[in-house]
Design a protein around this motif. Sequence first.
Motif, PDB file in Angstrom:
ATOM      1  N   ALA A 116     -11.059  11.666 -10.201  1.00 26.91           N
ATOM      2  CA  ALA A 116     -11.418  13.079 -10.288  1.00 26.91           C
ATOM      3  C   ALA A 116     -11.287  13.858  -8.979  1.00 26.91           C
ATOM      4  CB  ALA A 116     -12.829  13.257 -10.848  1.00 26.91           C
ATOM      5  N   GLN A 117     -10.735  13.203  -7.925  1.00 32.08           N
ATOM      6  CA  GLN A 117     -10.645  13.917  -6.649  1.00 32.08           C
ATOM      7  C   GLN A 117      -9.723  15.134  -6.746  1.00 32.08           C
ATOM      8  OE1 GLN A 117      -8.513  12.639  -2.919  1.00 32.08           O
ATOM      9  NE2 GLN A 117     -10.525  11.785  -2.439  1.00 32.08           N
ATOM     10  N   VAL A 118      -8.586  14.962  -7.396  1.00 26.43           N
ATOM     11  CA  VAL A 118      -7.642  16.066  -7.623  1.00 26.43           C
ATOM     12  C   VAL A 118      -7.056  15.912  -9.029  1.00 26.43           C
ATOM     13  CG1 VAL A 118      -6.932  16.533  -5.221  1.00 26.43           C
ATOM     14  CG2 VAL A 118      -5.855  14.670  -6.465  1.00 26.43           C
TER      15      VAL A 118
ATOM     16  N   GLU B 141       2.426  18.268   6.623  1.00 26.00           N
ATOM     17  CA  GLU B 141       2.483  18.207   5.158  1.00 26.00           C
ATOM     18  C   GLU B 141       2.950  16.840   4.638  1.00 26.00           C
ATOM     19  OE1 GLU B 141       6.235  18.495   6.834  1.00 26.00           O
ATOM     20  OE2 GLU B 141       4.496  19.701   7.258  1.00 26.00           O
ATOM     21  N   ASP B 142       2.461  16.485   3.470  1.00 24.52           N
ATOM     22  CA  ASP B 142       2.920  15.270   2.791  1.00 24.52           C
ATOM     23  C   ASP B 142       3.892  15.706   1.700  1.00 24.52           C
ATOM     24  OD1 ASP B 142       2.786  12.466   2.069  1.00 24.52           O
ATOM     25  OD2 ASP B 142       1.728  13.123   0.280  1.00 24.52           O
ATOM     26  N   CYS B 143       4.724  14.787   1.226  1.00 19.31           N
ATOM     27  CA  CYS B 143       5.688  15.189   0.202  1.00 19.31           C
ATOM     28  C   CYS B 143       4.989  15.603  -1.093  1.00 19.31           C
ATOM     29  CB  CYS B 143       6.705  14.087  -0.044  1.00 19.31           C
ATOM     30  SG  CYS B 143       6.062  12.674  -0.907  1.00 19.31           S
TER      31      CYS B 143
ATOM     32  N   ILE C 138      -6.381  10.963   4.362  1.00 17.91           N
ATOM     33  CA  ILE C 138      -7.542  10.193   4.824  1.00 17.91           C
ATOM     34  C   ILE C 138      -7.709   8.925   3.984  1.00 17.91           C
ATOM     35  CG2 ILE C 138     -10.084  10.259   5.002  1.00 17.91           C
ATOM     36  CD1 ILE C 138      -9.790  13.326   5.397  1.00 17.91           C
ATOM     37  N   ASP C 139      -7.329   9.030   2.707  1.00 24.65           N
ATOM     38  CA  ASP C 139      -7.727   7.995   1.752  1.00 24.65           C
ATOM     39  C   ASP C 139      -6.930   6.689   1.843  1.00 24.65           C
ATOM     40  OD1 ASP C 139      -9.362  10.031   0.890  1.00 24.65           O
ATOM     41  OD2 ASP C 139      -8.047  10.617  -0.755  1.00 24.65           O
ATOM     42  N   SER C 140      -5.613   6.799   1.862  1.00 18.70           N
ATOM     43  CA  SER C 140      -4.840   5.554   1.723  1.00 18.70           C
ATOM     44  C   SER C 140      -5.051   4.552   2.865  1.00 18.70           C
ATOM     45  CB  SER C 140      -3.361   5.835   1.441  1.00 18.70           C
ATOM     46  OG  SER C 140      -2.874   6.903   2.185  1.00 18.70           O
ATOM     47  N   PRO C 141      -5.197   4.977   4.133  1.00 19.68           N
ATOM     48  CA  PRO C 141      -5.493   3.952   5.154  1.00 19.68           C
ATOM     49  C   PRO C 141      -6.824   3.241   4.875  1.00 19.68           C
ATOM     50  CG  PRO C 141      -4.805   6.004   6.198  1.00 19.68           C
ATOM     51  CD  PRO C 141      -4.998   6.313   4.751  1.00 19.68           C
TER      52      PRO C 141
ATOM     53  N   LEU D 193       0.843  -1.207   0.000  1.00 21.42           N
ATOM     54  CA  LEU D 193       0.000   0.000   0.000  1.00 21.42           C
ATOM     55  C   LEU D 193       0.865   1.239   0.000  1.00 21.42           C
ATOM     56  CD1 LEU D 193      -2.694   1.636   0.549  1.00 21.42           C
ATOM     57  CD2 LEU D 193      -2.247   1.237   2.982  1.00 21.42           C
ATOM     58  N   MET D 194       0.619   2.143  -0.963  1.00 26.00           N
ATOM     59  CA  MET D 194       1.278   3.442  -0.920  1.00 26.00           C
ATOM     60  C   MET D 194       0.527   4.283   0.108  1.00 26.00           C
ATOM     61  SD  MET D 194       2.082   3.879  -4.997  1.00 26.00           S
ATOM     62  CE  MET D 194       2.355   5.625  -4.861  1.00 26.00           C
ATOM     63  N   LEU D 195       1.152   4.416   1.271  1.00 25.47           N
ATOM     64  CA  LEU D 195       0.478   5.063   2.406  1.00 25.47           C
ATOM     65  C   LEU D 195       0.981   6.488   2.564  1.00 25.47           C
ATOM     66  CD1 LEU D 195      -1.354   4.711   4.989  1.00 25.47           C
ATOM     67  CD2 LEU D 195       0.735   4.086   6.198  1.00 25.47           C
ATOM     68  N   SER D 196       0.069   7.450   2.424  1.00 22.70           N
ATOM     69  CA  SER D 196       0.430   8.844   2.681  1.00 22.70           C
ATOM     70  C   SER D 196      -0.139   9.202   4.038  1.00 22.70           C
ATOM     71  CB  SER D 196      -0.172   9.727   1.598  1.00 22.70           C
ATOM     72  OG  SER D 196      -1.569   9.719   1.729  1.00 22.70           O
ATOM     73  N   GLY D 197      -0.097  10.447   4.398  1.00 21.05           N
ATOM     74  CA  GLY D 197      -0.658  10.829   5.691  1.00 21.05           C
ATOM     75  C   GLY D 197      -2.124  11.205   5.587  1.00 21.05           C
TER      76      GLY D 197
ATOM     77  N   MET E 125       6.169  12.623 -10.329  1.00 19.35           N
ATOM     78  CA  MET E 125       6.475  12.194  -8.961  1.00 19.35           C
ATOM     79  C   MET E 125       5.753  10.884  -8.627  1.00 19.35           C
ATOM     80  SD  MET E 125       5.543  14.196  -5.484  1.00 19.35           S
ATOM     81  CE  MET E 125       3.823  13.883  -5.726  1.00 19.35           C
ATOM     82  N   ARG E 126       4.477  10.823  -8.975  1.00 17.56           N
ATOM     83  CA  ARG E 126       3.694   9.613  -8.678  1.00 17.56           C
ATOM     84  C   ARG E 126       4.255   8.410  -9.454  1.00 17.56           C
ATOM     85  NH1 ARG E 126       1.092  11.256  -5.218  1.00 17.56           N
ATOM     86  NH2 ARG E 126      -0.830  12.130  -5.982  1.00 17.56           N
ATOM     87  N   ARG E 127       4.688   8.649 -10.695  1.00 17.87           N
ATOM     88  CA  ARG E 127       5.263   7.544 -11.486  1.00 17.87           C
ATOM     89  C   ARG E 127       6.564   7.030 -10.851  1.00 17.87           C
ATOM     90  NH1 ARG E 127       4.565   6.446 -16.758  1.00 17.87           N
ATOM     91  NH2 ARG E 127       6.783   6.724 -17.198  1.00 17.87           N
TER      92      ARG E 127
END
Length: 397
Positions: free
Chosen positions: A291-293, A342-344, A188-191, A182-186, A264-266
């Motif tokens: 479509a969220q962002v 902040e997230d990267c 709401i979505d990824s958890p 799992l690509m976990l950021s800080g 960056m995501r790639r």
Amino acid sequence: MKELIMVKYGEIALKGINKKTFEDMLQSNIKRRLKKIGQFAYERMQSTIYIEPLEGADVDEAVEALKKIFGIGAIQKCAVYPKDIEAVKAHLSEYLADALEDAKTFKIEAKRADKTFPLTSPEIQQTLGDAVLDAFPEIGVDVHNPDVTVRLEIRDNGAYLSAKRITGAGGMPVGSSGKALLMLSGGIDSPAAGYMMAKRGLVVDCIHYISPPYTSDRALTKVQKLCEEMTEFCGDIMFYCVPFTELQEAIRDNCPEEYFTVIMRRLMVKIANYFCGKDGYGAIITGESLAQVASQTLSAIGCTNAAAEYPVFRPLIGMDKIEITEIARKIGTFETSILPYEDCCSVFSPKHPRTKPHLDDILKAEAAFDFDKLIEKAVAETTVKRYKYGEETVFLE
Ligand code: ATP
Ligand code: MG
């Protein structure tokens, strides 16, 4: 009176010849989880796991833990009596007193797995119904919509009386579907995405990208906290922490600003590819929602996806933020996710990202710099920690 917990299967019940493998896995997941609470004896019969507390282990605490274990359809606390209707009648008022305290109506549901029992199910229902009415004269029978359903199951080893059935977490036992990263950021979505895929039986381990000094230690601690919170449902979690600063700086210095986020995501995905190959993960999971962002438009997701060498699971793809937030609240990660660090992703984020990037243009932009070397370096400097359910964190340097 002996009190124990009956655990009924969810989807496992529908499995064919593989059923035993799934049952074994569920039982070992349960054992691992309940070990922290106390000692229990286990028995498995007729698509049910019977869990008996030993030496005063707390039944209610065990029920709370069981509610978070995938693969369980229902949980019932029950009293066990000899297979003798008179014995059940004699003790029933004592056992049901709590459950019926605030009830106005009840019904009895009898099930006779042991067909040698002398009474039929309707006869059991009639007899016990009368006994309950005698013992609790202020409540009435409602067979359609009762406040409490009292169940008596006549099984091979005894008569099991229960007054409450709790719906389990559903899904498949964690581990029965393999493992994914799992690509976990800080956020709401990824958890929430991790929770959903653990529910489908995946072991979910996490990869997180940090960009110090642009991102702080507190931002990292927040993600580690999320990881710990996720162990409640996912079980043990390996946590890969990838230093991402140099890659982000290289993107900033060499690529058109409008493509920053997608590139960056790639690169994140390429690093995830590496660990999938090295450590045997069969898929990558993200918290993306269409479509969220700007980086989650159809075109942007297409460009990100093209970097993946493994299936990418996006369980939130068709959900809106309200639905995702509901999941995050339910699994207990929401309050941590909304902490303001902040997230990267927000570092060097473009003012006007391209919402319909073309892969050709992205590949051209990436060709301006040799990212592979920096990817190798980031991978070599990645640290791995292991989060164990209910235990202090173990550091694997
Ligand atoms: P989230 O709430 O999960 O952070 P988001 O709405 O903020 O999602 P983005 O920041 O665009 O969305 O990220 C999309 C997905 O990319 C995330 O759900 C996550 O899977 C992954 N991701 C983003 N940042 C990171 C990071 N720093 N480390 C690991 N994965 C990340
Ligand atoms: Mg984010």
